[in-house]
Write an enzyme that holds these catalytic residues in place. Structure first.
Site, mmCIF file in Angstrom:
data_model
loop_
_atom_site.group_PDB
_atom_site.id
_atom_site.type_symbol
_atom_site.label_atom_id
_atom_site.label_comp_id
_atom_site.label_asym_id
_atom_site.label_seq_id
_atom_site.Cartn_x
_atom_site.Cartn_y
_atom_site.Cartn_z
ATOM 1 N N ARG A 127 0.860 -1.187 0.000
ATOM 2 C CA ARG A 127 0.000 0.000 0.000
ATOM 3 C C ARG A 127 0.890 1.228 0.000
ATOM 4 N NH1 ARG A 127 -3.115 -2.144 5.039
ATOM 5 N NH2 ARG A 127 -0.980 -2.867 5.268
ATOM 6 N N ASP B 80 2.526 4.837 -0.245
ATOM 7 C CA ASP B 80 2.122 6.149 0.281
ATOM 8 C C ASP B 80 1.810 7.128 -0.832
ATOM 9 O OD1 ASP B 80 2.392 5.749 2.969
ATOM 10 O OD2 ASP B 80 4.500 6.362 3.029
ATOM 11 N N TYR C 61 12.495 -2.080 -3.772
ATOM 12 C CA TYR C 61 12.292 -0.633 -3.891
ATOM 13 C C TYR C 61 13.558 0.024 -4.435
ATOM 14 C CZ TYR C 61 7.886 -0.547 -1.275
ATOM 15 O OH TYR C 61 6.585 -0.729 -0.868
ATOM 16 N N ARG D 81 11.971 5.380 3.112
ATOM 17 C CA ARG D 81 12.166 6.832 3.129
ATOM 18 C C ARG D 81 12.985 7.273 4.345
ATOM 19 N NH1 ARG D 81 6.209 9.058 2.310
ATOM 20 N NH2 ARG D 81 7.287 11.049 2.717
#
Lengths: 255, 255
Positions: free
Chosen positions: A57, A59, A118, A205
């Site tokens: 999910r 951001d 990622y 992040r």
């Protein structure tokens, strides 16, 4: 886990999207989610009230090169027709169905995932981005990518990642295994790549924001180890912006 | 060619921009040009009524990785200050000054250029672009990049390029020397790269539109030769859209 409706086929969808057009995967009071866009396209095509579930999910503002989702459909379709028809109904939206394929009845985009990948992109130069605006984190101060890579290695392995986890993270445990984390420079761009079975909320992040400190020479790799050991969010660096982050792949059992 | 105002320094600027935000390099009745944005930033910084001249007057929608321009400024500045201050005044515009350096008084961004390079990007897959929207030409039918490359070789060299020139082209002569033209596939992307001292109006876009016909198998390399020999715009393929085109470099005498 199996399709809720009798006669339904479980479909696996590969999705690409630009996160800038959405409030994230899930709809929010503040705006439109990728999930909503895809569900509306499915409904426009099939008339079925489908729920589309994703592997991650993402951001608000986070991009996807290859998000994976599943959906159950009663309407008989072949995979190319489903892909092309969904793209037809998604016209003008910054999301595309790259592929559709029939999945086993017990396939679950989120729970069957064995690995997620990622990429975090930093544009490291004095001039701001023009062509890459909204697609990179602009860091004008010079960064030492080799130092960032050395610092990154302190985070690889099985750890309590409380220091790198958003306060609103809903995961039951802060324990995660980071299988790989690498930092490499390509011209003015610094690319941080990561692989793990799963990630905590804002983990990538917060890692990017922390490795920036190492790249600037404000932190040493030992400081990264100390931040990890502190198990306190305030011990690590700030959260890097969403626009530099890309979900690059989700891996499943090939069986 | 030398600075018009006594005491002025001639500056060479390296510019990056996303063509989607502009009507092209030059201002039009229909909207804002890149030139205008840069001239306004120069004026905001120096108070001088500067004219910024570019190596290539890119069309509406065409991007630049490294456009070169020159401008004469009386105000004394060092190169990093000029670059950073112009970027400050260009905030929010999809254009950035990548570098600024003092140029010889007889340097002219357009007339001193020895070579220009272009890249044309095609996204060749059934699903439309999501992340690359506005940055590529979407061609959903399968293209044979090797055939396109073979067809491209028929255009390399010194030729009358009337068939690949826009009707509104203002160049005195249709004779140009194309030093290199190559086509290569990288996954779903096909990249057409070209080098020449100068290009005619729409020449790259007309070449891309013609090579698409070869890639689809509708044309052979011999058809490309015939189109070139015809010296008639209608003999070649259609004009490919601006959004796939990038000015990649401009080369000058290093002296």
């Amino acid at each position: 886990m199996t399709p809720e409706r009798p006669g339904a086929t479980r479909w696996k969808l590969l999705l690409e999207y630009h996160g800038g057009g959405f409030v994230g995967w899930q709809r929010q009071d503040s705006g439109r989610g990728v999930q909503q866009a895809v569900e509306e396209a499915v409904h426009a095509l099939t008339g079925e009230p489908a729920t589309v579930q994703a592997a991650g999910r993402t951001d608000s503002g986070v991009h996807a090169l290859a998000q994976v989702a599943h959906v159950d459909l009663v309407k008989p379709l072949d995979r190319d027709t489903l892909r092309d028809a969904l793209n037809h109904f998604l016209r003008g939206e910054p999301v595309a169905v790259v592929a559709a394929e029939v999945a086993p009845a017990d396939f679950h985009a989120r729970f069957s995932a064995l690995e997620r990948g990622y990429l975090y992109r930093i544009l490291n130069r004095r001039p701001p981005p023009a062509l890459e605006a909204g697609r990179v984190w602009w860091v004008p101060t010079p960064l030492d990518a080799a130092a960032m890579h050395a610092g990154a290695q302190r985070l690889v392995g099985h750890h309590d990642f409380t220091s790198f986890r958003a306060s609103e993270c809903q995961a039951a445990s802060p324990l995660k295994t980071l299988d790989a984390l690498a930092v490499a420079r390509d011209g003015a761009e610094i690319r941080i790549t990561a692989r793990a079975r799963s990630f905590l909320h804002h983990q990538m992040r917060n890692i990017a924001g922390t490795l920036r400190l190492v790249g600037e020479g404000k932190w040493t790799p030992d400081d990264v180890s100390r931040a990890l050991a502190a198990r306190r969010r305030s011990a690590a660096g700030p959260t890097a912006p969403a626009e530099g982050l890309y979900l690059t792949h989700v891996r499943y059992d090939p069986g």
